[in-house]
Design a protein around this motif. Sequence first.
Motif, PDB file in Angstrom:
ATOM      1  N   VAL A   1     -13.574  37.802  -1.530  1.00 26.99           N
ATOM      2  CA  VAL A   1     -13.429  36.975  -0.813  1.00 26.99           C
ATOM      3  C   VAL A   1     -13.082  35.190  -1.614  1.00 26.99           C
ATOM      4  N   GLN A   2     -13.354  35.736  -3.034  1.00 30.19           N
ATOM      5  CA  GLN A   2     -12.703  33.740  -3.769  1.00 30.19           C
ATOM      6  C   GLN A   2     -11.282  33.767  -3.635  1.00 30.19           C
ATOM      7  N   HIS A   3     -11.179  35.670  -3.688  1.00 27.77           N
ATOM      8  CA  HIS A   3      -9.221  35.839  -4.356  1.00 27.77           C
ATOM      9  C   HIS A   3      -9.026  35.627  -2.727  1.00 27.77           C
ATOM     10  N   GLU A   4      -9.152  35.684  -2.021  1.00 24.73           N
ATOM     11  CA  GLU A   4      -8.535  35.763  -0.643  1.00 24.73           C
ATOM     12  C   GLU A   4      -8.303  33.783  -0.256  1.00 24.73           C
ATOM     13  N   ILE A   5      -9.410  33.669   0.100  1.00 33.60           N
ATOM     14  CA  ILE A   5      -9.916  32.472   0.116  1.00 33.60           C
ATOM     15  C   ILE A   5      -8.080  31.940  -1.787  1.00 33.60           C
ATOM     16  N   ILE A   6      -8.688  31.787  -2.665  1.00 35.08           N
ATOM     17  CA  ILE A   6      -7.044  31.272  -2.915  1.00 35.08           C
ATOM     18  C   ILE A   6      -5.850  31.221  -2.709  1.00 35.08           C
ATOM     19  N   ALA A   7      -5.984  32.575  -2.263  1.00 37.77           N
ATOM     20  CA  ALA A   7      -4.371  33.085  -2.155  1.00 37.77           C
ATOM     21  C   ALA A   7      -4.106  32.831  -0.284  1.00 37.77           C
ATOM     22  N   LEU A   8      -4.894  32.194  -0.415  1.00 31.67           N
ATOM     23  CA  LEU A   8      -4.702  31.584   2.326  1.00 31.67           C
ATOM     24  C   LEU A   8      -4.139  29.895   0.983  1.00 31.67           C
ATOM     25  N   ILE A   9      -5.601  29.472  -0.015  1.00 31.56           N
ATOM     26  CA  ILE A   9      -4.771  28.206  -0.095  1.00 31.56           C
ATOM     27  C   ILE A   9      -2.755  28.166  -0.958  1.00 31.56           C
ATOM     28  N   ASN A  10      -2.533  28.644  -1.655  1.00 35.60           N
ATOM     29  CA  ASN A  10      -1.573  29.057  -2.406  1.00 35.60           C
ATOM     30  C   ASN A  10      -0.603  29.563  -0.797  1.00 35.60           C
ATOM     31  N   ARG A  11      -0.800  30.569  -0.373  1.00 31.21           N
ATOM     32  CA  ARG A  11       0.744  30.783   1.262  1.00 31.21           C
ATOM     33  C   ARG A  11       0.856  29.108   2.040  1.00 31.21           C
ATOM     34  N   ARG A  12      -0.743  28.548   2.298  1.00 31.84           N
ATOM     35  CA  ARG A  12      -0.723  27.253   2.905  1.00 31.84           C
ATOM     36  C   ARG A  12       0.434  26.088   1.687  1.00 31.84           C
ATOM     37  N   PHE A  13       0.238  25.967   0.494  1.00 26.69           N
ATOM     38  CA  PHE A  13       1.112  25.541   0.129  1.00 26.69           C
ATOM     39  C   PHE A  13       2.621  26.102   0.227  1.00 26.69           C
ATOM     40  N   ARG A  14       2.534  26.664  -0.319  1.00 29.41           N
ATOM     41  CA  ARG A  14       4.105  27.488   0.355  1.00 29.41           C
ATOM     42  C   ARG A  14       4.903  27.695   1.532  1.00 29.41           C
ATOM     43  N   PHE A  15       4.162  28.023   2.524  1.00 30.80           N
ATOM     44  CA  PHE A  15       4.521  26.867   3.839  1.00 30.80           C
ATOM     45  C   PHE A  15       4.692  25.680   3.651  1.00 30.80           C
ATOM     46  N   ALA A  16       3.624  24.804   3.420  1.00 28.81           N
ATOM     47  CA  ALA A  16       4.490  23.297   3.055  1.00 28.81           C
ATOM     48  C   ALA A  16       6.056  23.297   2.259  1.00 28.81           C
ATOM     49  N   TRP A  17       5.837  23.781   1.726  1.00 27.11           N
ATOM     50  CA  TRP A  17       6.907  23.619   0.705  1.00 27.11           C
ATOM     51  C   TRP A  17       8.588  24.300   1.504  1.00 27.11           C
ATOM     52  N   LEU A  18       7.954  25.126   1.809  1.00 29.57           N
ATOM     53  CA  LEU A  18       9.023  25.785   3.193  1.00 29.57           C
ATOM     54  C   LEU A  18       9.612  25.049   4.122  1.00 29.57           C
ATOM     55  N   ILE A  19       9.009  24.552   4.168  1.00 27.60           N
ATOM     56  CA  ILE A  19       8.894  22.990   5.241  1.00 27.60           C
ATOM     57  C   ILE A  19       9.943  22.303   4.565  1.00 27.60           C
ATOM     58  N   GLY A  20       9.651  21.370   3.906  1.00 29.14           N
ATOM     59  CA  GLY A  20       9.843  20.658   3.062  1.00 29.14           C
ATOM     60  C   GLY A  20      11.410  20.981   2.804  1.00 29.14           C
ATOM     61  N   GLN A  21      11.794  22.331   2.281  1.00 35.97           N
ATOM     62  CA  GLN A  21      12.845  22.830   1.891  1.00 35.97           C
ATOM     63  C   GLN A  21      13.780  23.088   3.197  1.00 35.97           C
ATOM     64  N   TRP A  22      13.288  23.409   3.950  1.00 40.70           N
ATOM     65  CA  TRP A  22      14.533  23.661   5.739  1.00 40.70           C
ATOM     66  C   TRP A  22      14.886  22.320   5.526  1.00 40.70           C
ATOM     67  N   ALA A  23      13.731  21.376   5.671  1.00 43.44           N
ATOM     68  CA  ALA A  23      14.428  19.532   6.740  1.00 43.44           C
ATOM     69  C   ALA A  23      15.383  19.396   5.838  1.00 43.44           C
ATOM     70  N   ARG A  24      15.319  19.658   3.763  1.00 46.46           N
ATOM     71  CA  ARG A  24      16.206  19.048   3.231  1.00 46.46           C
ATOM     72  C   ARG A  24      17.121  19.562   3.631  1.00 46.46           C
ATOM     73  N   HIS A  25      17.387  21.159   3.956  1.00 46.85           N
ATOM     74  CA  HIS A  25      18.649  21.288   4.461  1.00 46.85           C
ATOM     75  C   HIS A  25      19.546  21.160   5.332  1.00 46.85           C
ATOM     76  N   GLU A  26      18.664  20.950   6.187  1.00 47.27           N
ATOM     77  CA  GLU A  26      18.997  20.532   7.163  1.00 47.27           C
ATOM     78  C   GLU A  26      19.645  18.785   7.575  1.00 47.27           C
ATOM     79  N   GLY A  27      18.697  18.144   6.487  1.00 44.99           N
ATOM     80  CA  GLY A  27      19.757  16.457   6.260  1.00 44.99           C
ATOM     81  C   GLY A  27      21.244  16.549   5.375  1.00 44.99           C
ATOM     82  N   VAL A  28      21.507  17.824   4.437  1.00 45.23           N
ATOM     83  CA  VAL A  28      22.140  17.948   3.643  1.00 45.23           C
ATOM     84  C   VAL A  28      23.196  18.503   4.662  1.00 45.23           C
ATOM     85  N   VAL A  29      23.566  19.749   5.817  1.00 46.83           N
ATOM     86  CA  VAL A  29      24.428  20.194   7.022  1.00 46.83           C
ATOM     87  C   VAL A  29      24.985  18.970   7.712  1.00 46.83           C
TER      88      VAL A  29
END
Length: 75
Positions: free
Chosen positions: A38-66
């Motif tokens: 359960v603890q491992h899954e909680i940590i994995a969920l937090i990491n997935r959420r951080f990665r998702f937020a990072w991907l959203i930021g990268q996509w917004a940056r890409h759209e700005g460059v385009v």
Amino acid sequence: MLTICDSHHIPTNRCVTGHRACRTHTGFFLGAGEARRVQHEIIALINRRFRFAWLIGQWARHEGVVKSRKAAFQG
């Protein structure tokens, strides 16, 4: 075919009262293993959420460059 995405799709007996309260037929107490899973899954969920937020930021940056490149070519 069923695709298992995370541990919530795996049926467990967590809803059964006292399921991990006693030792198994092998004599080992499984409560610590379940808690680690359960603890491992909680940590994995937090990491997935951080990665998702990072991907959203990268996509917004890409759209700005385009957009800036399009504006530079049109101007």
